[in-house]
Design a protein around this motif. Structure first.
Motif, short mmCIF file in Angstrom:
data_model
loop_
_atom_site.label_atom_id
_atom_site.label_comp_id
_atom_site.label_asym_id
_atom_site.label_seq_id
_atom_site.Cartn_x
_atom_site.Cartn_y
_atom_site.Cartn_z
N ARG A 146 0.81 -1.22 0.00
CA ARG A 146 0.00 0.00 0.00
C ARG A 146 0.85 1.27 0.00
N GLU A 152 -1.23 5.42 0.94
CA GLU A 152 -1.07 6.04 2.26
C GLU A 152 -0.45 7.42 2.17
N GLU A 223 -11.22 1.83 -0.75
CA GLU A 223 -11.81 2.64 0.32
C GLU A 223 -10.73 3.34 1.14
N ARG A 224 -9.61 2.69 1.33
CA ARG A 224 -8.53 3.30 2.10
C ARG A 224 -8.06 4.59 1.43
N THR A 228 -9.57 8.32 2.73
CA THR A 228 -8.65 9.34 3.21
C THR A 228 -8.83 10.63 2.42
N TRP A 279 -16.04 0.83 6.66
CA TRP A 279 -16.47 1.99 5.88
C TRP A 279 -17.98 1.93 5.65
#
Length: 410
Positions: A146, A152, A223-224, A228, A279
């Protein structure tokens, strides 16, 4: 200036990339993607993935990453190392994509293969003083994956509009197709951190490259990133993938169905798009784009035509989804009917649009624009033993540049 190499791989030296024996178990199982690292285009040519890593200058990064694993290292230090080096690889790939290079800066493939070299090392790694269990090892692999994708790394600047964009890894890599590139991933690398002029003023773009893996989607990679971005007050979400020959498509509908086509690990998955834990995800069969499709179609953004694709497919009312023949049309979905495919199909392209916009609606971000762009298909170098040629590089560059131009229209 880009150096175009149409050379046969028969003329290129093989790359030495053996890992130190004491801290790596060569018999540890690898994913199908990682097993492709030793694929060659000719019996005596170099392994394609490592050669692309070398040509891009990422081989030293991977060597430093693996060498540190063979030093005395605690659990906490290993976590710090994995996260830090993953983020470092992403930043290096973005910097490379946005500056002049001897080896084509638009080439997205070196990041893909460098990431796989690192995750292969983590799967085979045998620390000297402790042993990670399966869950701990999987977490380290996922963290590197990721962070090296930009997932991130969402850092929007203040005072400007905010646009979140994703591309995809190369896919359909079996055999000599191991050379494949994905212009959507190339565009994401070119756009990350850039400020573009839009009709509503300057906008900063944050980008990531998504995996072509059903399992990673199930674990919430889409979704991550977009969660964010939405929590950072994004104004627009744009998923991008490779689509049809000779044209761009603005897809009208995303559908809540995956059709089962194999992913990069040769895994199939068919059925309703699963939720990602943690989520808000309303159960919507179809989600309509809110991108300014008329403006995108009308704008002069490049050589390829841009079309608004209205097609969708649904399972007929009263039937069990996944059985029988779906009804495909261009009008409006039937109230109560289950989705069989969105305008962008039933693969991970459609699912990236669906997941991003399901989350947008679940977070009540109804004022945020959201939708999907399909790029023209990028072919492969004409010589089956060549990594690249002038036409291949030109086509990828033109497609990626038109993606950037379309994002500036939003």
């Amino acid at each position: 200036m880009t150096l175009t190499l149409g050379l046969s791989l028969l003329t290129l030296p093989a790359v030495a990339h053996a890992q130190p024996a004491p801290c790596f178990d060569p018999n540890a199982p690898l994913t199908v993607e990682e097993q492709r690292l030793d694929d060659r285009l000719t019996p005596t040519g170099p392994e394609v993935g490592p050669e692309l890593v070398r040509l891009a200058g990422f081989d030293d990064d991977i060597s430093r990453f693996t060498a540190r694993l063979c030093e005395p290292i605690s659990r906490a230090q290993a976590l710090y190392h994995v996260v830090g080096r993953g983020a470092e690889l992403w930043r290096a790939a973005v910097q490379r994509a946005q500056s002049a290079q001897a080896w084509d800066s638009y080439d997205d493939r070196p990041l893909y293969w460098a990431r796989l070299q690192a995750t292969k090392a983590l799967r085979q790694w045998q620390p000297r003083d402790w042993r990670p269990d399966a869950a701990e090892r999987a977490r380290l692999v996922e963290l590197f994956d990721r962070t090296s994708r930009g997932v991130e790394d969402v850092r929007f600047a203040d005072g400007v509009r905010r646009i979140a964009v994703t591309g995809f890894d190369p896919f359909q890599l079996s055999g000599t197709s191991v050379r494949r590139s994905n212009p959507a991933g190339a565009a994401a690398l070119r756009l990350d951190g850039k400020v573009v002029d839009t009709p509503s003023g300057p906008a900063v773009v944050e980008a990531a490259v998504l995996p072509v893996l059903w399992g990673a989607f199930d674990r919430g990679v889409v979704e991550r990133f977009y969660g964010t971005a939405l929590n950072s007050r994004a104004n627009a979400l744009v998923t991008v993938s490779q689509g049809r020959p000779g044209q761009f498509d603005v897809e009208r509908w995303a559908g809540r169905w995956r059709g089962g086509f194999p992913d990069n690990d040769d895994v199939s998955s068919r059925g309703v798009v699963p939720d990602a834990a943690g989520w808000p995800q309303p159960a919507l069969e179809f989600i309509e784009t809110t991108l300014p499709h008329e403006r995108l179609v009308a704008a002069t953004t490049g050589p390829f035509p841009v079309r608004y694709n209205r097609e969708f497919c649904e399972w007929p009312l009263g039937t069990v989804p996944g059985t029988g023949t779906p009804s495909c049309r261009t009008d409006e979905p039937t109230p109560g009917a289950a989705a069989a495919s969105g305008s962008g199909g039933d693969y991970l392209s459609n699912e990236s649009m669906y997941r991003a916009n399901r989350l947008r609606l679940g977070l009540s971000a109804t004022a945020v624009l959201g939708g999907h762009l399909h790029t023209p298909v990028l072919g492969q170098p004409v010589d089956p033993t060549a990594l690249t040629d002038a036409a291949f590089e030109r086509d990828r560059r033109v497609i990626a540049d038109q993606v950037a131009a379309l994002v500036s229209v939003i």
